[in-house]
Design a protein around this motif. Structure first.
Motif, short mmCIF file in Angstrom:
data_model
loop_
_atom_site.label_atom_id
_atom_site.label_comp_id
_atom_site.label_asym_id
_atom_site.label_seq_id
_atom_site.Cartn_x
_atom_site.Cartn_y
_atom_site.Cartn_z
N SER A 159 35.89 30.78 41.80
CA SER A 159 37.06 31.46 42.37
C SER A 159 38.25 29.60 42.20
O SER A 159 39.65 30.20 42.32
CB SER A 159 36.95 31.77 43.09
OG SER A 159 36.66 30.29 44.90
N GLU A 176 37.23 41.88 38.55
CA GLU A 176 37.02 43.43 39.90
C GLU A 176 36.57 42.62 40.85
O GLU A 176 36.20 43.40 42.48
CB GLU A 176 35.91 43.16 38.86
CG GLU A 176 35.99 43.81 37.47
CD GLU A 176 34.51 44.39 36.86
OE1 GLU A 176 34.00 45.48 35.61
OE2 GLU A 176 34.04 43.27 37.14
N GLY A 177 36.27 41.01 41.53
CA GLY A 177 36.88 40.74 43.00
C GLY A 177 36.28 39.76 42.43
O GLY A 177 35.77 38.70 41.83
N LEU A 178 35.70 38.89 44.05
CA LEU A 178 34.88 37.73 44.69
C LEU A 178 33.78 38.52 44.99
O LEU A 178 33.38 38.88 45.76
CB LEU A 178 35.71 37.02 45.35
CG LEU A 178 35.32 35.20 45.70
CD1 LEU A 178 35.73 34.47 45.04
CD2 LEU A 178 36.83 35.64 46.85
N ARG A 180 30.80 35.96 47.07
CA ARG A 180 31.43 34.24 48.21
C ARG A 180 29.88 34.08 47.97
O ARG A 180 28.92 34.72 47.94
CB ARG A 180 32.00 35.63 49.30
CG ARG A 180 33.35 35.75 49.76
CD ARG A 180 33.52 36.61 50.88
NE ARG A 180 32.51 37.58 51.17
CZ ARG A 180 32.03 37.16 52.61
NH1 ARG A 180 33.20 37.43 53.79
NH2 ARG A 180 31.19 38.11 53.31
N SER A 193 35.02 34.47 40.60
CA SER A 193 35.09 35.13 40.38
C SER A 193 34.85 35.89 38.78
O SER A 193 34.36 35.90 37.95
CB SER A 193 36.76 35.09 40.19
OG SER A 193 37.65 33.86 40.94
#
Length: 238
Positions: A159, A176-178, A180, A193
């Motif tokens: 990321s 689409e998002g992360l 973690r 990411s």
């Protein structure tokens, strides 16, 4: 509206004719500016020299491997790449010089669900920010969607790797998002990411790539007349 089953529950659209997709293979993909060919240890010396043209080893920062201290070390890495079945590695050859200028791979190959990820992208200074770089990505995408018939093409990166995130967006991937704390590598943590292109988006993306790569889109100095994102946005308008 979603499909409903016999109990009134929403379910995904049916795919009655779906079959597992073929594995990516040792293909050669021909472009106007570059060729994408199966990776070979015979490319190692030229690739090592190409990477050495960089002012510093920062291109290795977000790769899983440390920068090799010598050509012999890169030859060892190349041997591992050449025999790998997942990832499947490819070399990008510049048409004007005939020289290898970078590598990437198809990885996390999911034939059952028609999903594959492009990864291990490592472009030398001779390839970075060129028409060849964009064309190489387009050639690999076209192979995945048009030849192999996959449904989903993924791009994942650290990321904190802003150049990679920017490249994904420019190439038309959907963020689409992360995820973690997804990985530990090189002794540090990584949030990942996620990006993707799916099959129903591919025809529009393909059209944008072809328009951008056309010689008419570049002036006599090789500068683009329209950006890839501008062309994609124009084509998406009703």
């Amino acid at each position: 509206m979603p499909q409903l089953n016999q109990w009134g529950q929403p379910v995904g659209d049916p795919l009655p004719d779906w079959q597992p997709r073929p594995r990516p293979g040792a293909v050669t993909l021909e472009g106007r500016y570059c060729r994408v060919v199966p990776f070979s240890t015979g490319h190692a010396s030229a690739l090592y020299r190409a990477y050495q043209q960089a002012a510093d080893p920062r291109s290795w920062t977000w790769l899983f491997q440390q920068p090799p201290a010598s050509e012999a070390e890169y030859q060892t890495l190349a041997g591992q790449m050449a025999t790998s079945h997942d990832p499947v590695f490819y070399t990008i050859i510049a048409r004007d010089t005939g020289q290898p200028v970078g590598t990437f791979s198809l990885m996390r190959i999911d034939q059952q669900n028609g999903i594959v990820e492009v990864g291990h992208v490592h472009f030398s200074p001779a390839l970075q920010r060129t028409r060849m770089a964009t064309e190489a990505h387009w050639l690999l995408m076209r192979y995945v969607f048009d030849t192999l018939g996959y449904r989903r093409y993924e791009w994942k990166c650290d990321s904190l790797n802003q150049p990679s995130r920017h490249a994904a967006t420019r190439l038309g991937f959907h963020a689409e998002g992360l995820f973690r704390q997804a990985l530990v590598y090189k002794g540090r943590t990584r949030d990942t990411s996620w990006f993707s292109i799916i099959d129903k988006e591919w025809p529009g993306r393909n059209q944008a790539f072809m328009a951008w790569l056309s010689p008419d889109n570049f002036d006599g100095e090789g500068r683009q007349r329209q950006s890839l994102q501008h062309i994609a946005q124009a084509l998406a308008r009703p």
